[in-house]
Design a protein around this motif. Structure first.
Motif, PDB file in Angstrom:
ATOM      1  N   ARG A   1      -1.418   3.740  -1.350  1.00  0.00           N
ATOM      2  CA  ARG A   1      -2.202   4.211  -0.841  1.00  0.00           C
ATOM      3  C   ARG A   1      -2.939   4.666   0.727  1.00  0.00           C
ATOM      4  NH1 ARG A   1      -3.042   3.913  -7.243  1.00  0.00           N
ATOM      5  NH2 ARG A   1      -1.622   4.916  -7.886  1.00  0.00           N
ATOM      6  N   HIS A   2      -2.653   3.289   1.618  1.00  0.00           N
ATOM      7  CA  HIS A   2      -3.329   4.033   2.728  1.00  0.00           C
ATOM      8  C   HIS A   2      -2.763   4.170   3.565  1.00  0.00           C
ATOM      9  CE1 HIS A   2      -7.338   3.023   0.402  1.00  0.00           C
ATOM     10  NE2 HIS A   2      -7.352   2.398  -0.186  1.00  0.00           N
ATOM     11  N   HIS A   3      -2.785   4.608   4.587  1.00  0.00           N
ATOM     12  CA  HIS A   3      -2.356   5.242   5.406  1.00  0.00           C
ATOM     13  C   HIS A   3      -2.429   4.312   7.167  1.00  0.00           C
ATOM     14  CE1 HIS A   3      -4.398   7.543   7.092  1.00  0.00           C
ATOM     15  NE2 HIS A   3      -4.725   7.045   8.419  1.00  0.00           N
ATOM     16  N   LYS A   4      -3.509   2.623   7.046  1.00  0.00           N
ATOM     17  CA  LYS A   4      -3.681   1.999   7.658  1.00  0.00           C
ATOM     18  C   LYS A   4      -4.469   1.021   6.481  1.00  0.00           C
ATOM     19  CE  LYS A   4      -5.479   5.102  11.427  1.00  0.00           C
ATOM     20  NZ  LYS A   4      -6.648   5.155  12.502  1.00  0.00           N
TER      21      LYS A   4
ATOM     22  N   ALA B   1     -11.176  -0.273 -13.203  1.00  0.00           N
ATOM     23  CA  ALA B   1     -10.857   0.401 -12.204  1.00  0.00           C
ATOM     24  C   ALA B   1     -10.954  -0.630 -10.881  1.00  0.00           C
ATOM     25  CB  ALA B   1     -11.632   2.083 -11.834  1.00  0.00           C
ATOM     26  N   LEU B   2     -10.103  -0.124  -9.786  1.00  0.00           N
ATOM     27  CA  LEU B   2      -9.481  -1.224  -9.052  1.00  0.00           C
ATOM     28  C   LEU B   2     -10.072  -0.290  -7.807  1.00  0.00           C
ATOM     29  CD1 LEU B   2      -8.758  -3.849  -7.636  1.00  0.00           C
ATOM     30  CD2 LEU B   2      -6.834  -3.088  -7.453  1.00  0.00           C
ATOM     31  N   LEU B   3     -10.764  -0.256  -7.131  1.00  0.00           N
ATOM     32  CA  LEU B   3     -11.461   0.374  -5.820  1.00  0.00           C
ATOM     33  C   LEU B   3     -11.024  -0.506  -4.551  1.00  0.00           C
ATOM     34  CD1 LEU B   3     -13.653   0.295  -8.120  1.00  0.00           C
ATOM     35  CD2 LEU B   3     -14.509   1.983  -5.978  1.00  0.00           C
ATOM     36  N   SER B   4     -10.196   0.192  -3.594  1.00  0.00           N
ATOM     37  CA  SER B   4      -9.825  -0.594  -1.952  1.00  0.00           C
ATOM     38  C   SER B   4      -9.784   0.519  -1.233  1.00  0.00           C
ATOM     39  CB  SER B   4      -8.306  -0.444  -1.861  1.00  0.00           C
ATOM     40  OG  SER B   4      -7.627   1.021  -2.704  1.00  0.00           O
ATOM     41  N   CYS B   5     -10.391  -0.039  -0.143  1.00  0.00           N
ATOM     42  CA  CYS B   5     -11.233   0.601   1.420  1.00  0.00           C
ATOM     43  C   CYS B   5     -10.197   0.337   2.661  1.00  0.00           C
ATOM     44  CB  CYS B   5     -12.788   0.612   1.509  1.00  0.00           C
ATOM     45  SG  CYS B   5     -13.155  -0.967   2.039  1.00  0.00           S
ATOM     46  N   GLY B   6      -9.740   1.287   3.451  1.00  0.00           N
ATOM     47  CA  GLY B   6      -9.981   1.074   4.717  1.00  0.00           C
ATOM     48  C   GLY B   6     -10.083   1.574   5.782  1.00  0.00           C
TER      49      GLY B   6
ATOM     50  N   CYS C   1     -13.645   7.596  10.889  1.00  0.00           N
ATOM     51  CA  CYS C   1     -14.012   6.188  10.844  1.00  0.00           C
ATOM     52  C   CYS C   1     -13.445   5.263   9.850  1.00  0.00           C
ATOM     53  CB  CYS C   1     -15.993   5.858  10.169  1.00  0.00           C
ATOM     54  SG  CYS C   1     -16.116   6.366   8.567  1.00  0.00           S
ATOM     55  N   GLY C   2     -13.654   3.613  10.110  1.00  0.00           N
ATOM     56  CA  GLY C   2     -13.090   2.776   9.310  1.00  0.00           C
ATOM     57  C   GLY C   2     -14.182   1.353   8.648  1.00  0.00           C
ATOM     58  N   LEU C   3     -13.782   1.826   7.381  1.00  0.00           N
ATOM     59  CA  LEU C   3     -14.197   1.207   6.195  1.00  0.00           C
ATOM     60  C   LEU C   3     -14.005  -0.524   6.381  1.00  0.00           C
ATOM     61  CD1 LEU C   3     -14.004   3.174   3.062  1.00  0.00           C
ATOM     62  CD2 LEU C   3     -15.707   3.269   4.918  1.00  0.00           C
ATOM     63  N   LEU C   4     -14.820  -1.321   6.880  1.00  0.00           N
ATOM     64  CA  LEU C   4     -14.169  -2.563   6.824  1.00  0.00           C
ATOM     65  C   LEU C   4     -14.739  -3.573   5.463  1.00  0.00           C
ATOM     66  CD1 LEU C   4     -16.166  -3.456  10.469  1.00  0.00           C
ATOM     67  CD2 LEU C   4     -13.548  -3.357   9.497  1.00  0.00           C
ATOM     68  N   SER C   5     -15.945  -3.800   4.753  1.00  0.00           N
ATOM     69  CA  SER C   5     -16.077  -3.874   3.560  1.00  0.00           C
ATOM     70  C   SER C   5     -16.579  -3.153   2.856  1.00  0.00           C
ATOM     71  CB  SER C   5     -17.266  -4.425   4.115  1.00  0.00           C
ATOM     72  OG  SER C   5     -18.853  -4.852   4.929  1.00  0.00           O
ATOM     73  N   MET C   6     -16.957  -3.242   1.424  1.00  0.00           N
ATOM     74  CA  MET C   6     -17.247  -2.786   0.021  1.00  0.00           C
ATOM     75  C   MET C   6     -17.426  -3.920  -0.871  1.00  0.00           C
ATOM     76  SD  MET C   6     -14.825  -0.329  -1.891  1.00  0.00           S
ATOM     77  CE  MET C   6     -13.102  -1.588  -2.434  1.00  0.00           C
ATOM     78  N   ALA C   7     -18.699  -3.349  -1.897  1.00  0.00           N
ATOM     79  CA  ALA C   7     -19.363  -3.858  -3.184  1.00  0.00           C
ATOM     80  C   ALA C   7     -19.421  -3.306  -4.001  1.00  0.00           C
ATOM     81  CB  ALA C   7     -20.479  -5.252  -2.531  1.00  0.00           C
TER      82      ALA C   7
ATOM     83  N   LEU D   1      -2.594  13.581   5.366  1.00  0.00           N
ATOM     84  CA  LEU D   1      -1.335  13.133   5.515  1.00  0.00           C
ATOM     85  C   LEU D   1      -1.185  11.754   4.350  1.00  0.00           C
ATOM     86  CD1 LEU D   1       0.381  14.074   8.655  1.00  0.00           C
ATOM     87  CD2 LEU D   1       0.351  15.621   6.346  1.00  0.00           C
ATOM     88  N   ALA D   2      -2.012  11.169   4.293  1.00  0.00           N
ATOM     89  CA  ALA D   2      -1.559   9.771   4.198  1.00  0.00           C
ATOM     90  C   ALA D   2      -1.470   9.929   2.108  1.00  0.00           C
ATOM     91  CB  ALA D   2      -2.817   8.792   3.979  1.00  0.00           C
ATOM     92  N   GLY D   3      -0.425   9.426   1.905  1.00  0.00           N
ATOM     93  CA  GLY D   3      -0.010   9.755   0.186  1.00  0.00           C
ATOM     94  C   GLY D   3       0.464  10.595   0.007  1.00  0.00           C
ATOM     95  N   ARG D   4       1.175  10.926   0.441  1.00  0.00           N
ATOM     96  CA  ARG D   4       1.592  12.464   0.327  1.00  0.00           C
ATOM     97  C   ARG D   4       3.557  12.479  -0.577  1.00  0.00           C
ATOM     98  NH1 ARG D   4      -1.242  16.744   0.151  1.00  0.00           N
ATOM     99  NH2 ARG D   4      -2.763  17.275   1.963  1.00  0.00           N
TER     100      ARG D   4
END
Length: 554
Positions: free
Chosen positions: A277-280, A291-296, A320-326, A454-457
């Motif tokens: 579901r991410h294009h990067k 739930a499971l959260l994902s960042c990219g 911007c690009g996401l590097l970390s998540m909590a 456009l991602a996830g189409r």
């Protein structure tokens, strides 16, 4: 795109999940944000204290989310940039810091002093995790849990932080040939070490012996602190960037490249689900509230339901690009994100009832603060209009109605870029109104949000966009707007693995590739013709100049 096997879920559990999806995730609103000096490479919540640790550049900060992310403690005397952290403990608290030079240190949060310094790793420490156990209180380390670390030298070590010698207890054997537990030297083969870099680490919250480690070669290991050999070896098929154990230790979630996989630990690592579901690249994962959260790096946060593995919510951070998540532990109500452009972002849950009460209180306070004298002055200043100045609306003087924005403009005004592109596709504007569709693509490209939208189409949307590109590239007026769209479509969906998963769009991509090759060839021929014409013009001008100078001489 998800591949999963249906699970039998009771009606009560499913109803509770539906309530959480409808009420919680949509109401996770933007909170305070802070600008740091360096990219935020790691964010970790403490399991027992409502604070979180942030690693950025050469410093580590402990921040309080209840005080607008105010800095509580600061650690900054490091010889190289911080790569990973682990935060655990009551009382004084403990924080472990891994640096890019391979050094590892353990600090007391209360005293802000370094308690241990270890140098067994020879490359950047990419993952740290305290094993579940008795948490140390006060300033002693006698009851502190064990610490696990992994690094780019391909080694995963287990430490006893109460040992003053600073030597690892054990090295986990992550190779298929050797079973030695020696920790005196790194791997001899530099090429093998480069291919077997350890990139991610996570520890169980309930089992004091369970660990998970991810490697750059696409493997994920389930480790037991009582033995050096892996308990389970799993495959992800991509370089692993993050691993997360489920709260009940029944599943392992692995992220790498643009893919996220859920693997069952009770069935020997059988794949439960796999989705893209991410294009990067996906950079971090978090688990909470079913739930499971994902960042990219694409600036997206995707929330996936762990019962159906369907996307239930999406948060966008363009440019911007996401590097970390909590995600805050327990009844998670705060999400912390770190970006590559030095922003620390937060989202907090705001219940609809609390939001309505706050709005009503603000409205009543605003009404109470109005000055009666100002009201009287304003009423006195508004004079009635004279009868001769009033123009009656006749047949030719009807009042002009207020022009309303259409749906597309409203979506763009609210920065709902994905919904705006869906509106263009669903309303058939790609065929019936191609000029308006091209204008929408141009606006999304100008904002830098075209790739995110456009991602996830699904295949139907991708096919419609490809047909629009094929039609627009032959039109001189729309070719300039279609080129960014074609470039992003090729980058996101034209990978061989993606085309194998989407056989319906392969012929359209082949047509697009042939058309682009023909346009490139025509461009080369046009450039050659223009060069020849320019050469002829320069030659004729030079000849004319020589003839003029000769006539003047005569």
């Amino acid at each position: 795109m998800a591949e999963f096997k249906g699970l039998s879920v009771s009606f009560a559990v499913k109803q509770k999940q539906d309530v959480q999806k409808q009420l919680f995730w949509p109401n996770l609103k933007n909170g305070p944000f802070n600008k740091l000096e360096d990219p935020v490479c790691c964010v970790k919540y403490c399991q027992s204290v409502p604070n979180f640790a942030v690693a950025s550049g050469f410093q580590v900060e402990i921040r309080d989310p209840s005080a607008n992310n105010a800095v509580v403690k600061n650690f900054h005397r490091f010889k190289s940039p911080v790569r990973s952290i682990a935060y655990r403990g009551l009382g004084s608290g403990l924080i472990a810091v891994g640096e890019t030079n391979g050094h590892l240190s353990v600090h007391s949060v209360a005293m802000r002093t370094e308690l241990r310094h270890m140098t067994a790793h020879t490359a950047a420490v990419t993952g740290l995790a305290f094993l579940a156990g008795v948490v140390g209180g006060g300033s002693t380390l006698s009851a502190a849990p064990k610490l696990a670390s992994c690094a780019e030298d391909g080694r995963c070590l287990l430490w006893d932080v109460s040992d003053p010698q600073g030597q690892p207890l054990m090295e986990f054997d992550l190779s298929s040939a050797s079973s030695s537990t020696s920790v005196s030297a790194p791997p001899a083969d530099a090429t093998a070490a480069a291919m077997d870099k350890a990139t991610a680490l996570d520890a169980s919250q309930t089992d004091c012996n369970l660990l998970a480690c991810g490697m750059i070669n696409g493997r994920a290991y389930l480790l037991d602190s009582r033995q050096p050999r892996p308990a389970l070896v799993l495959s992800h098929e991509h370089p692993v960037t993050c691993v997360r154990l489920a709260p009940g230790d029944n599943a392992l979630y692995v992220a790498g490249d643009c893919w996220v996989r859920a693997l069952s630990l009770h069935q020997g690592g059988r794949q439960i689900a796999a989705y893209r579901r991410h294009h990067k690249h996906v950079t971090d994962l978090a688990v909470g509230r079913g739930a499971l959260l994902s960042c990219g790096l694409d600036g997206l946060v995707k929330v996936t339901d762990l019962l159906t593995y369907e996307e239930v919510q999406k948060y966008e951070y363009p440019n911007c690009g996401l590097l970390s998540m909590a995600l805050s532990p327990g009844e998670a109500d705060c999400l912390v994100l770190g970006t590559n452009d030095r922003w620390l972002l937060t989202r907090r849950y705001e219940s609809p009832a609390a939001a309505a009460e706050a709005a009503e209180a603000a409205k009543s306070m605003s009404a109470a603060m109005k000055d009666p004298y100002l009201k009287a002055v304003k009423a006195y200043q508004v004079m009635p209009a004279r009868p001769e100045d009033v123009v009656a609306p006749g047949p030719g003087r009807s009042r002009r109605p207020r022009q309303q924005l259409d749906q597309l403009d409203r979506l763009l005004k609210k920065f709902r870029h994905s919904d705006a592109l869906s509106h263009v596709i669903s309303k058939g504007q790609l065929k019936r109104k191609p000029q308006q569709a091209a204008a929408a693509m141009r606006e999304l490209a100008r904002r830098g949000a075209l790739a995110t939208a456009l991602a996830g189409r699904p295949d139907v949307h991708v096919a419609a966009l490809l047909k629009f590109v094929l039609h627009s590239l032959g039109n001189q007026d729309m070719a300039e707007d279609a080129l960014p769209l074609a470039s992003d479509l090729i980058e996101i969906y034209a990978a061989p693995r993606e085309l194998r998963a989407r056989p319906g769009i392969r012929p359209l991509f082949e047509r697009l590739r042939a058309l682009l090759a023909r346009e490139i060839e025509l461009g080369k021929q046009s450039a050659m013709c223009l060069g020849r014409v320019g050469l002829l013009l320069d030659t004729s001008a030079a000849a004319g100049g020589l003839a003029g100078s000769g006539g003047a001489a005569l």
